[in-house]
Scaffold this motif. Structure first.
Motif, mmCIF file in Angstrom:
data_model
loop_
_atom_site.group_PDB
_atom_site.id
_atom_site.type_symbol
_atom_site.label_atom_id
_atom_site.label_comp_id
_atom_site.label_asym_id
_atom_site.label_seq_id
_atom_site.Cartn_x
_atom_site.Cartn_y
_atom_site.Cartn_z
ATOM 1 N N ILE A 80 0.831 -1.208 0.000
ATOM 2 C CA ILE A 80 0.000 0.000 0.000
ATOM 3 C C ILE A 80 0.863 1.255 0.000
ATOM 4 O O ILE A 80 1.905 1.290 0.653
ATOM 5 C CB ILE A 80 -0.965 -0.033 1.225
ATOM 6 C CG1 ILE A 80 -1.744 1.291 1.397
ATOM 7 C CG2 ILE A 80 -0.229 -0.345 2.530
ATOM 8 C CD1 ILE A 80 -2.830 1.493 0.405
ATOM 9 N N GLY A 93 -7.152 4.391 1.243
ATOM 10 C CA GLY A 93 -6.400 3.235 0.748
ATOM 11 C C GLY A 93 -5.830 2.409 1.883
ATOM 12 O O GLY A 93 -5.898 1.176 1.884
ATOM 13 N N ALA A 97 -6.741 -1.366 2.736
ATOM 14 C CA ALA A 97 -5.687 -2.382 2.583
ATOM 15 C C ALA A 97 -5.446 -3.120 3.895
ATOM 16 O O ALA A 97 -5.250 -4.346 3.912
ATOM 17 C CB ALA A 97 -4.397 -1.726 2.107
#
Ligand code: KG4
Ligand code: ZN
Length: 345
Positions: A80, A93, A97
């Motif tokens: 990530i 994100g 993740a």
């Protein structure tokens, strides 16, 4: 080993799945660009960006698994982007993740976005040799590195103000030419008009090697005002072409000077601006002149993408220096989301 990469630092939500090890190949790449959402504002609106990542990331993930033809538990590593970037966008994100990794009890690794841009050149050129010089030039960054090996690097130069792509975006916004500005200037460039307006290559008064691009923006706007150049004037292409030509020369002069001093085996240019046709052409000429191997990623790996995140995550994983690859806790977010991970010379 199968790696899934997530990228959400700016205005692209992207998920890629790759296989690394004996085989090195991309299994799937899905990406949602937010350009249509930000276009009317002439730049990225952070709140709109985070919301769009939030709406897209789960659908993109299931599409990427489908496209790769694998089940979630076949994934061995989650990679990530940990920054730099827009904080809200990064958080979407990262939380996604981490949850994904936690639900599968798989290791998660955070990677620096700019170093991943350098790595993007390796996706289709695994033979690149060290030592190398790498220029990352995008809407958010203009940074020149020297790499002794994959994880030993120093910053030779970085911008003190705007990034190269940012000034292109800003002058196009000023003249209402559209967004993002870089590809628009690229298409309108005409070699025969590129000397009509004079742009001076910046030199730092304190002797520093850093870049500075804000003077380009000021000079562009001054010409436009003095000569009453607007979107539909006949001189517009000459002004854009002269502006682009000088910026490209400025980037390449820095590379040339450092190459003569440091004698790298390879030179990489990556980041959104490395899609530029004129930069690609003049970079090739420069590498021939210097007798060095020059590399620019193919177009889809120049701009933000998740394949470079997965690719670099795997390299970091092999290093095995992370503190805890199974730390899914909330209080580890601040450890992940540092402003910048890069060391300056
Ligand atoms: O790497 P990127 O997708 O995002 C970050 O900024 O990290 O780069 C976007 C930047 C924008 O400033 C855009 O105008 C510029 O890359 N760009 C270009 C071209 N395509 C994108 N600049 C010049 N010529 C292009 N063809
Ligand atoms: Zn980027």
């Amino acid at each position: 080993m199968i790696i899934i990469g997530f990228e959400s630092s700016c205005d692209e939500t992207a998920v890629s799945i790759i296989r690394r090890g004996e085989e090195n190949r991309v299994l799937s790449e899905v990406i949602k660009s937010q350009i249509p959402l930000h276009e009317k504002y002439g730049g990225i609106v952070p709140e709109i960006a985070s919301r769009s990542h939030y709406e897209a990331i789960d659908i993109l993930t299931s599409n990427s698994l489908k496209e790769a033809g694998i089940k979630p538990n076949e994934i061995d590593l989650v990679s990530i982007t940990q920054g730099p970037g827009l904080i809200g966008s990064l958080l979407v994100g990262l939380i996604f993740a981490k949850s994904f990794a936690y639900s599968l009890k798989k290791p998660i690794i955070g990677v620096d976005h700019i170093l991943a841009h350098v790595e993007s050149a390796f996706i289709t050129n695994q033979e690149i040799q060290y030592p190398l010089i790498a220029l990352i030039v995008s809407g958010g960054h203009t940074t020149l590195f020297y790499f002794k090996s994959k994880f030993e690097y120093e910053i030779l130069s970085k911008t003190r103000d705007d990034a190269a792509g940012e000034v292109m975006d800003k002058v196009c916004k000023y003249l209402d030419l559209g967004y993002p500005g870089g590809p628009i200037i690229d298409k309108r460039y005409k070699e025969e008009l590129s000397k009509e307006f004079k742009f001076t290559i910046p030199r730092m008064s304190d002797g520093s090697n850093d870049f500075s691009f804000s003077g380009y923006k000021t000079a562009f706007i001054r010409y436009a005002r003095e000569k009453k150049i607007s979107k539909n004037s006949k001189d517009i292409d000459a002004l854009l072409s002269s502006f682009l030509s000088s910026i490209v020369d400025y980037l390449l002069i820095k590379i040339k000077d450092f190459s003569k001093e440091l004698k790298p085996k390879s030179i990489i240019i990556s980041g959104g601006v490395s899609r530029n046709t004129l930069l690609r052409k003049r970079f090739e000429t420069l590498c021939n002149e210097l007798n060095v191997n020059g590399y620019m990623p193919e177009a889809r790996y120049c701009t933000d993408n998740a394949t470079m995140i997965a690719w670099y995550g795997y390299e970091k994983f092999l290093q095995n220096k992370e503190k805890d690859l199974f730390d899914y806790s909330l209080n580890s977010y601040s450890r992940f989301l540092k402003k910048s991970h890069l060391k300056h010379k």
